[in-house]
Motif scaffolding. Structure first.
Motif, mmCIF file in Angstrom:
data_model
loop_
_atom_site.group_PDB
_atom_site.id
_atom_site.type_symbol
_atom_site.label_atom_id
_atom_site.label_comp_id
_atom_site.label_asym_id
_atom_site.label_seq_id
_atom_site.Cartn_x
_atom_site.Cartn_y
_atom_site.Cartn_z
ATOM 1 N N GLU A 1 -43.595 -79.836 -48.713
ATOM 2 C CA GLU A 1 -43.008 -79.079 -47.626
ATOM 3 C C GLU A 1 -43.896 -77.906 -47.219
ATOM 4 O O GLU A 1 -44.123 -77.657 -46.034
ATOM 5 N N MET A 2 -44.424 -77.207 -48.219
ATOM 6 C CA MET A 2 -45.268 -76.049 -47.921
ATOM 7 C C MET A 2 -46.504 -76.468 -47.138
ATOM 8 O O MET A 2 -46.918 -75.801 -46.193
ATOM 9 N N VAL A 3 -47.097 -77.581 -47.544
ATOM 10 C CA VAL A 3 -48.294 -78.052 -46.849
ATOM 11 C C VAL A 3 -47.946 -78.379 -45.401
ATOM 12 O O VAL A 3 -48.594 -77.915 -44.467
ATOM 13 N N GLU A 4 -46.889 -79.142 -45.239
ATOM 14 C CA GLU A 4 -46.561 -79.595 -43.888
ATOM 15 C C GLU A 4 -46.106 -78.455 -42.982
ATOM 16 O O GLU A 4 -46.439 -78.427 -41.800
ATOM 17 N N LYS A 5 -45.367 -77.515 -43.564
ATOM 18 C CA LYS A 5 -44.892 -76.392 -42.742
ATOM 19 C C LYS A 5 -46.010 -75.443 -42.341
ATOM 20 O O LYS A 5 -45.813 -74.548 -41.527
ATOM 21 N N ASN A 6 -47.164 -75.618 -42.966
ATOM 22 C CA ASN A 6 -48.288 -74.773 -42.589
ATOM 23 C C ASN A 6 -49.368 -75.579 -41.882
ATOM 24 O O ASN A 6 -50.530 -75.191 -41.839
ATOM 25 N N GLY A 7 -48.959 -76.743 -41.379
ATOM 26 C CA GLY A 7 -49.861 -77.523 -40.529
ATOM 27 C C GLY A 7 -50.789 -78.486 -41.261
ATOM 28 O O GLY A 7 -51.612 -79.142 -40.637
ATOM 29 N N GLY A 8 -50.643 -78.594 -42.596
ATOM 30 C CA GLY A 8 -51.524 -79.491 -43.341
ATOM 31 C C GLY A 8 -50.919 -80.865 -43.524
ATOM 32 O O GLY A 8 -49.819 -81.143 -43.045
ATOM 33 N N LYS A 9 -51.669 -81.739 -44.193
ATOM 34 C CA LYS A 9 -51.183 -83.097 -44.429
ATOM 35 C C LYS A 9 -51.332 -83.468 -45.895
ATOM 36 O O LYS A 9 -52.261 -83.026 -46.569
ATOM 37 N N ILE A 10 -50.412 -84.310 -46.364
ATOM 38 C CA ILE A 10 -50.486 -84.804 -47.732
ATOM 39 C C ILE A 10 -51.100 -86.194 -47.695
ATOM 40 O O ILE A 10 -50.758 -87.005 -46.825
ATOM 41 N N VAL A 11 -52.018 -86.475 -48.589
ATOM 42 C CA VAL A 11 -52.523 -87.845 -48.702
ATOM 43 C C VAL A 11 -52.161 -88.359 -50.085
ATOM 44 O O VAL A 11 -51.796 -87.580 -50.963
ATOM 45 N N SER A 12 -52.250 -89.669 -50.278
ATOM 46 C CA SER A 12 -51.718 -90.201 -51.530
ATOM 47 C C SER A 12 -52.789 -90.569 -52.552
ATOM 48 O O SER A 12 -52.474 -90.924 -53.668
ATOM 49 N N SER A 13 -54.056 -90.514 -52.165
ATOM 50 C CA SER A 13 -55.062 -90.849 -53.167
ATOM 51 C C SER A 13 -56.357 -90.078 -52.893
ATOM 52 O O SER A 13 -56.531 -89.489 -51.831
ATOM 53 N N VAL A 14 -57.207 -90.091 -53.886
ATOM 54 C CA VAL A 14 -58.481 -89.378 -53.755
ATOM 55 C C VAL A 14 -59.474 -90.277 -53.008
ATOM 56 O O VAL A 14 -59.922 -91.291 -53.542
ATOM 57 N N THR A 15 -59.748 -89.921 -51.783
ATOM 58 C CA THR A 15 -60.741 -90.662 -51.002
ATOM 59 C C THR A 15 -61.577 -89.625 -50.264
ATOM 60 O O THR A 15 -61.377 -88.424 -50.433
ATOM 61 N N LYS A 16 -62.437 -90.111 -49.404
ATOM 62 C CA LYS A 16 -63.273 -89.185 -48.631
ATOM 63 C C LYS A 16 -62.411 -88.298 -47.719
ATOM 64 O O LYS A 16 -62.827 -87.238 -47.300
ATOM 65 N N ASN A 17 -61.195 -88.778 -47.412
ATOM 66 C CA ASN A 17 -60.321 -88.004 -46.526
ATOM 67 C C ASN A 17 -59.675 -86.812 -47.220
ATOM 68 O O ASN A 17 -59.083 -85.967 -46.575
ATOM 69 N N LEU A 18 -59.735 -86.789 -48.525
ATOM 70 C CA LEU A 18 -59.077 -85.702 -49.248
ATOM 71 C C LEU A 18 -59.968 -84.471 -49.254
ATOM 72 O O LEU A 18 -61.128 -84.524 -49.658
ATOM 73 N N LYS A 19 -59.392 -83.342 -48.816
ATOM 74 C CA LYS A 19 -60.196 -82.116 -48.805
ATOM 75 C C LYS A 19 -59.848 -81.184 -49.959
ATOM 76 O O LYS A 19 -60.693 -80.465 -50.441
ATOM 77 N N ASN A 20 -58.554 -81.180 -50.367
ATOM 78 C CA ASN A 20 -58.137 -80.252 -51.428
ATOM 79 C C ASN A 20 -57.307 -80.975 -52.485
ATOM 80 O O ASN A 20 -56.315 -81.628 -52.154
ATOM 81 N N LEU A 21 -57.705 -80.802 -53.735
ATOM 82 C CA LEU A 21 -56.895 -81.340 -54.827
ATOM 83 C C LEU A 21 -56.329 -80.152 -55.598
ATOM 84 O O LEU A 21 -57.082 -79.312 -56.105
ATOM 85 N N VAL A 22 -54.989 -80.060 -55.655
ATOM 86 C CA VAL A 22 -54.372 -78.974 -56.399
ATOM 87 C C VAL A 22 -54.004 -79.517 -57.773
ATOM 88 O O VAL A 22 -53.272 -80.508 -57.877
#
Ligand code: AMP
Ligand code: ZN
Length: 685
Positions: A633-654
């Motif tokens: 929710e926090m990611v989406e409410k601040n304009g970000g996106k959640i992805v489901s796996s580690v690929t080139k599209n992933l920018k941040n891993l928490v």
């Protein structure tokens, strides 16, 4: 209504799969998700033993849906995503049955059954064995499986050919789309589609709320549901499938008993009430047990079926033109009782519909004393030609209120006159009207007819609408009789000094009532809209309307045509909505409610910020600062996106504690920013 996983009590496991999927191709991931969802579906709907939470199930389903949308070429006709329906069938094609669907010979007495048993014993002079099963009262179905995959679902029709209802059948969760274990190349599984009583009553409660006529019984509702055009609607009906027969070539069993076990192992729901019997006594004990026991079953049965067990004995007995000689149905007498009809009274509901009610000489039926029975509408009264003073047969079916099924003409008093359905409202004396194509009569005096006025206010304060639980139906009646409340908006004019003089209302309850009324102003627009009680606008329709017309003024200005362009809004609803808003009184009342501060504008959640715009996130390991849902929710409410796996599209891993393969993979990629939970929070603060 419970449409899928309904239990939240299960411990939440970590989403294990979501952690290990980073090296998979979409095809592999789809396969794994499909298998997992099939398994969970089976645990829940066939075994009644769910092993994951609703939330986890939904997440997996959503992931699969997203993958199938992205890679449509990989979507399977038997994917678990098909359970929710969506395809519409205009005309159901006819399909020939490869194996004829026979009917059953019925018997109604012990003597008839003994005759049958003796006949069987004469033809087969070996040790006989019988399987006794419940006779489920629903619609029969034949399911074709090719290499273990559901290929066709067909109604019985005339026994030679039936309707292809495959799309609808796929939505029934207790029917496996793919069989468990080894499956023959081709086989046909037969059984009964039923609607459990709870689901039936729920559907009728919802229909009543919408001002629609209730369905007559669970069996008709089950077979009607199977023939609905919109499979998404079928998916909402809690239908169940009980299977009891398999046809095909070279099947791996040789008796009815083994066949039931095979069905069970293949993933079908086969109630364990079936029993292997060797003697007449055992058969009759079974009958007696279920004649009483059926009253406690969550679904209806109308008898039991006795089948000769070994196939070689069945083959010796063969078939008549219509039915097997190796099986017989024993029909229970429906729970009926004879009593006298004293009077017919008429009830007026919130929508003005007038329902005739039979007032009976009290009689014991299925363990309860019955004083009233439903007569449904004028057509039913005419069909039965029931008269005051008649001796009638009442029957208890799936409905809560019993119904009159027959009249004993021998006992009819000589002077009994035909029942004339009332012409005027019993509450306000207005002349009744009948709408075209409907069997109910209505009192059109919406604004002056007491039960309609009170009913509308009761509806407005009900749980799904304004949820004012400090006020009940009796209190509403009190307000109405004291002249305090005539329409919904009058509630907002109530003052402490108006209520304190009323009987049974102490200071504390008055305070609770007023607080409840005040709090209702916070309810979202869709609840207010539902609460207005516009005919055919139930909870779901209200939500759909609000999404399309986000404030009351847009909705009030909408033409029928505009309304109909909204998904699932048909002509009848559109007409009812425009008619409602065309009335000056309604417009005035809405203006007043708006002035009082009720919500007439939809609140679509707006983002708090756009600081994460263009960023993608994935959370891994054990999180301690927030839950995974909160993170999303926090990611989406601040304009970000959640992805489901580690690929080139992933920018941040928490990463939380004990992060594993995802962290490793992200490090290997070298392009992913690794953050702690605190660092993530700092980003959005
Ligand atoms: P009837 O409709 O009265 O002719 O009864 C025959 C129907 O009973 C079959 O077509 C099945 O749909 C239904 N039925 C329900 N339970 C069973 C069962 N356990 N075995 C066979 N048929 C059953
Ligand atoms: Zn009236």
């Amino acid at each position: 209504m419970k449409t899928h996983h309904g239990s939240n009590k299960i411990k939440r496991n970590l989403l294990t799969c979501a952690f290990n999927c980073s090296f998979m191709t979409p095809e592999e991931r789809i396969k794994i998700l499909t298998q997992e969802l099939q398994e969970h579906n089976y645990n829940y709907y066939v075994l009644d033993n769910p092993t994951i939470s609703d939330y986890e199930f939904d997440m997996k389903l959503k992931e699969l849906q997203a993958l199938e949308e992205k890679y449509p070429q990989l979507a399977d006709a038997n994917s678990p995503t098909r359970r929710v329906g969506g395809d519409v069938t205009k005309n159901f094609p006819t399909i020939q049955h490869t194996y004829r669907m026979y009917s059953l010979v019925n018997s109604y007495s012990r003597e008839e059954l003994v005759e049958w048993i003796e006949r069987v014993e004469k033809s087969v002079d070996e040790n006989l064995e019988y399987v006794c099963e419940l006779k489920f009262d629903g619609a029969s179905i034949s399911l074709k499986y090719i290499n273990g995959q559901l290929a066709e679902g067909v109604t019985r029709g005339d026994g030679y050919q039936g309707d292809d209802i495959t799309t609808n059948v796929r939505t029934i969760r207790s029917i496996p789309l793919k069989l468990r274990g080894d499956a023959p190349e081709e086989m046909y599984v037969r059984g009964e589609i039923i609607l459990p009583l709870e689901g039936f009553q729920q559907i009728n409660a919802e229909r009543e709320e919408l001002g629609l006529e209730p369905f007559m019984n669970p069996r008709n509702t089950a077979s009607g549901s199977l023939k609905m055009q919109d499979s998404a609607e079928v998916a909402k009906r809690p239908l169940q499938a009980f299977m009891y027969a398999v046809q095909g070539k070279d099947l791996p069993f040789e008796s009815q008993w083994e066949m039931l076990a095979f069905c069970r192992n293949a993933g079908f729901k086969v109630p364990d009430s079936a029993k292997l019997c060797k003697t007449q006594k055992e058969i009759f004990d079974f009958i007696e047990h279920w004649d009483k026991g059926r009253l406690n079953l969550p679904y209806e049965i109308d008898g039991i079926v006795i089948k000769v067990n070994p196939f070689y004995q069945q083959n010796e007995l063969g078939y008549t033109a219509k039915a097997p000689r190796w099986a017989i149905a024993y029909k229970f007498k429906a729970e009926q009782a004879q009593t006298k009809l004293n009077e017919i009274t008429y009830q007026v509901g919130r929508t003005g519909a007038v329902t005739p009610v039979a007032n009976l000489e009290p009689v014991l039926l299925a363990g309860t004393t019955v004083k009233r029975a439903s007569l449904h509408n004028a057509d039913i009264i005419a069909q039965l030609d029931v008269r005051i003073g008649d001796t009638v047969m009442v029957e208890k079916g799936g409905e809560i209120i019993p119904k009159i099924v027959d009249v004993n003409l021998d006992l009819r008093p000589k002077d009994a006159e035909k029942v004339e359905f009332i012409k005027h409202c019993p509450e306000c004396n207005t002349a009744l009207v009948r709408h075209e194509g409907e069997s109910a009569y209505y009192c059109p005096n919406e604004d002056g007819c007491p039960p309609q006025i009170k009913g509308r206010i009761e509806h407005f304060i009900s749980r799904k609408a304004m949820d004012m639980d400090s006020i009940g139906a009796e209190t509403i009646a009190q307000f109405y009789e004291a002249g305090l409340v005539n329409k919904i908006s009058d509630l907002y004019d109530l003052r402490q000094e108006d209520l304190l003089p009323l009987e049974r209302l102490g200071e504390k309850s008055v305070q609770n009532i007023l607080e409840g009324i005040e709090a209702s102003k916070q309810n979202p627009f869709h609840k207010v809209l539902y609460g207005l009680g516009i005919r055919y606008v139930g909870e779901t329709v209200a939500k759909k309307l609000v999404r399309a017309f986000p404030n009351i003024h847009l909705l009030m200005q909408a033409t029928e045509e505009e309304l109909e362009s909204v998904d699932a809004i048909g002509g009848r609803i559109a007409n009812s909505v425009t008619e409602y808003f065309a009335k000056e009184e309604h417009r005035e009342m809405i203006a007043k409610l708006e002035k009082e501060g009720l919500q007439f504008e939809a609140e679509f959640e707006e983002n708090i910020s756009e600081v994460l715009n263009g960023e993608t996130f994935l959370f891994t390991g054990k999180l301690s600062e927030f839950t995974r849902e909160e993170a999303k929710e926090m990611v989406e409410k601040n304009g970000g996106k959640i992805v489901s796996s580690v690929t080139k599209n992933l920018k941040n891993l928490v990463v939380g504690e004990n992060a594993g393969s995802k962290l490793k993979k992200a490090n290997e990629l070298g392009t992913v920013k690794i953050l702690t939970e605190k660092e993530f929070l700092a980003l959005i603060k």
